[in-house]
Design a protein around this motif. Structure first.
Motif, PDB file in Angstrom:
ATOM      1  N   ILE A 193       0.840  -1.208   0.000  1.00 31.81           N
ATOM      2  CA  ILE A 193       0.000   0.000   0.000  1.00 31.81           C
ATOM      3  C   ILE A 193       0.868   1.248   0.000  1.00 31.81           C
ATOM      4  N   GLN A 194       1.963   1.233   0.758  1.00 33.88           N
ATOM      5  CA  GLN A 194       2.863   2.388   0.781  1.00 33.88           C
ATOM      6  C   GLN A 194       3.531   2.602  -0.573  1.00 33.88           C
ATOM      7  N   VAL A 195       3.883   1.510  -1.250  1.00 33.55           N
ATOM      8  CA  VAL A 195       4.474   1.625  -2.585  1.00 33.55           C
ATOM      9  C   VAL A 195       3.457   2.232  -3.543  1.00 33.55           C
ATOM     10  N   LEU A 196       2.214   1.770  -3.452  1.00 31.34           N
ATOM     11  CA  LEU A 196       1.159   2.332  -4.315  1.00 31.34           C
ATOM     12  C   LEU A 196       0.923   3.814  -4.006  1.00 31.34           C
ATOM     13  N   ASP A 197       1.004   4.171  -2.738  1.00 27.67           N
ATOM     14  CA  ASP A 197       0.859   5.576  -2.341  1.00 27.67           C
ATOM     15  C   ASP A 197       1.997   6.408  -2.931  1.00 27.67           C
ATOM     16  N   SER A 198       3.199   5.854  -2.898  1.00 30.30           N
ATOM     17  CA  SER A 198       4.358   6.548  -3.473  1.00 30.30           C
ATOM     18  C   SER A 198       4.186   6.723  -4.981  1.00 30.30           C
ATOM     19  N   ILE A 199       3.672   5.697  -5.650  1.00 23.23           N
ATOM     20  CA  ILE A 199       3.427   5.783  -7.096  1.00 23.23           C
ATOM     21  C   ILE A 199       2.399   6.869  -7.386  1.00 23.23           C
ATOM     22  N   GLU A 200       1.356   6.920  -6.562  1.00 28.38           N
ATOM     23  CA  GLU A 200       0.321   7.947  -6.749  1.00 28.38           C
ATOM     24  C   GLU A 200       0.918   9.352  -6.617  1.00 28.38           C
ATOM     25  N   ASP A 246       4.012  10.173  -7.201  1.00 30.45           N
ATOM     26  CA  ASP A 246       4.851  10.407  -8.378  1.00 30.45           C
ATOM     27  C   ASP A 246       3.999  10.776  -9.597  1.00 30.45           C
ATOM     28  N   ILE A 247       2.827  10.182  -9.714  1.00 29.20           N
ATOM     29  CA  ILE A 247       1.923  10.521 -10.827  1.00 29.20           C
ATOM     30  C   ILE A 247       1.477  11.975 -10.697  1.00 29.20           C
ATOM     31  N   ILE A 248       1.184  12.390  -9.476  1.00 32.45           N
ATOM     32  CA  ILE A 248       0.792  13.792  -9.252  1.00 32.45           C
ATOM     33  C   ILE A 248       1.937  14.723  -9.638  1.00 32.45           C
ATOM     34  N   THR A 249       3.169  14.353  -9.224  1.00 32.24           N
ATOM     35  CA  THR A 249       4.352  15.151  -9.578  1.00 32.24           C
ATOM     36  C   THR A 249       4.527  15.200 -11.091  1.00 32.24           C
ATOM     37  N   CYS A 250       4.313  14.090 -11.732  1.00 38.15           N
ATOM     38  CA  CYS A 250       4.431  13.990 -13.191  1.00 38.15           C
ATOM     39  C   CYS A 250       3.434  14.940 -13.877  1.00 38.15           C
ATOM     40  N   LEU A 251       2.181  14.893 -13.412  1.00 34.47           N
ATOM     41  CA  LEU A 251       1.149  15.773 -13.987  1.00 34.47           C
ATOM     42  C   LEU A 251       1.468  17.249 -13.728  1.00 34.47           C
ATOM     43  N   GLN A 252       1.975  17.543 -12.549  1.00 33.33           N
ATOM     44  CA  GLN A 252       2.338  18.935 -12.239  1.00 33.33           C
ATOM     45  C   GLN A 252       3.472  19.418 -13.144  1.00 33.33           C
ATOM     46  N   SER A 253       4.479  18.556 -13.371  1.00 30.36           N
ATOM     47  CA  SER A 253       5.592  18.932 -14.252  1.00 30.36           C
ATOM     48  C   SER A 253       5.097  19.173 -15.676  1.00 30.36           C
ATOM     49  N   ALA A 254       4.210  18.295 -16.152  1.00 26.13           N
ATOM     50  CA  ALA A 254       3.665  18.463 -17.499  1.00 26.13           C
ATOM     51  C   ALA A 254       2.863  19.756 -17.571  1.00 26.13           C
ATOM     52  N   GLY A 255       2.075  20.011 -16.543  1.00 29.22           N
ATOM     53  CA  GLY A 255       1.274  21.237 -16.519  1.00 29.22           C
ATOM     54  C   GLY A 255       2.156  22.478 -16.507  1.00 29.22           C
ATOM     55  N   GLN A 256       3.225  22.463 -15.705  1.00 30.50           N
ATOM     56  CA  GLN A 256       4.137  23.609 -15.647  1.00 30.50           C
ATOM     57  C   GLN A 256       4.844  23.831 -16.989  1.00 30.50           C
ATOM     58  N   ALA A 257       5.210  22.716 -17.637  1.00 26.71           N
ATOM     59  CA  ALA A 257       5.864  22.846 -18.947  1.00 26.71           C
ATOM     60  C   ALA A 257       4.901  23.457 -19.959  1.00 26.71           C
ATOM     61  N   LEU A 258       3.625  23.029 -19.938  1.00 24.93           N
ATOM     62  CA  LEU A 258       2.644  23.594 -20.867  1.00 24.93           C
ATOM     63  C   LEU A 258       2.362  25.062 -20.563  1.00 24.93           C
ATOM     64  N   ILE A 259       2.287  25.403 -19.282  1.00 23.93           N
ATOM     65  CA  ILE A 259       2.065  26.812 -18.902  1.00 23.93           C
ATOM     66  C   ILE A 259       3.221  27.670 -19.411  1.00 23.93           C
ATOM     67  N   HIS A 310      10.052   6.560 -13.688  1.00 26.13           N
ATOM     68  CA  HIS A 310       9.999   5.973 -12.345  1.00 26.13           C
ATOM     69  C   HIS A 310       8.623   5.341 -12.095  1.00 26.13           C
ATOM     70  N   VAL A 311       7.568   6.043 -12.471  1.00 23.08           N
ATOM     71  CA  VAL A 311       6.201   5.516 -12.303  1.00 23.08           C
ATOM     72  C   VAL A 311       6.034   4.238 -13.114  1.00 23.08           C
ATOM     73  N   GLU A 312       6.534   4.262 -14.338  1.00 21.75           N
ATOM     74  CA  GLU A 312       6.401   3.089 -15.196  1.00 21.75           C
ATOM     75  C   GLU A 312       7.095   1.865 -14.596  1.00 21.75           C
ATOM     76  N   SER A 313       8.312   2.048 -14.081  1.00 21.39           N
ATOM     77  CA  SER A 313       9.039   0.905 -13.513  1.00 21.39           C
ATOM     78  C   SER A 313       8.348   0.382 -12.247  1.00 21.39           C
ATOM     79  N   LYS A 314       7.865   1.289 -11.399  1.00 22.19           N
ATOM     80  CA  LYS A 314       7.177   0.858 -10.169  1.00 22.19           C
ATOM     81  C   LYS A 314       5.842   0.178 -10.485  1.00 22.19           C
ATOM     82  N   LEU A 315       5.115   0.687 -11.465  1.00 17.26           N
ATOM     83  CA  LEU A 315       3.858   0.036 -11.858  1.00 17.26           C
ATOM     84  C   LEU A 315       4.116  -1.336 -12.478  1.00 17.26           C
TER      85      LEU A 315
END
Length: 145
Positions: free
Chosen positions: A8-15, A17-30, A55-60
């Motif tokens: 569960i903690q690993v899944l929480d960490s992946i979640e 990282d996904i949020i961080t990934c989306l934020q980075s993509a959003g910042q790049a688009l902005i 990182h998300v891909e390898s953990k998933l």
């Protein structure tokens, strides 16, 4: 810590990282949507996005492999399948032993019957075979009275 809690903690960490990934993509688009965009800033955010995405891909992939093992019945730390399989195999061995013991018992009885048939029978005299007793036998024929 127990294995399910670690999962569960690993899944929480992946979640996260996904949020961080989306934020980075959003910042790049902005950054790219600005009239005076900083190409360096957009590249930095894109690089962060790709790094986090890898990182998300390898953990998933690790999680999917774990779930594949669980679903195919291979033993793992949280599965009751291994114990169930051991019990099932024990019952199977027990039934096999029972059938083998019954088969050996049948063979033994058949062998004992064969020996009884081959055992020499006491020889009967001609009078015993005819059902008559010889004179002077123990039936009282030799006594007078």
């Amino acid at each position: 810590m127990t294995a399910p809690m670690e999962r569960i903690q690993v899944l929480d960490s992946i979640e996260k990282d996904i949020i961080t990934c989306l934020q980075s993509a959003g910042q790049a688009l902005i950054e790219l949507s600005k009239e005076k965009s900083s190409l360096k800033q957009a590249e930095s955010q894109t690089h962060q996005f790709l790094k986090t995405l890898g990182h998300v891909e390898s953990k998933l992939t690790e999680q999917i492999n774990y779930l594949t093992q669980v679903s195919t019945g291979q033993p793992h730390e949280g599965s009751g399948y291994a114990s169930q399989k051991v019990l099932q195999m024990a019952w199977h061995r027990l039934e096999h032993v029972r059938s083998r013991v019954n088969e050996l018992e049948r063979i033994k009885n058949k062998h004992l019957q064969g020996r009884a048939l081959l055992r020499p029978q006491p020889q009967l005299t001609q009078s015993q075979q005819n059902g008559t007793q010889p004179v002077g036998s123990a039936t009282g024929a030799g006594t007078t009275g």
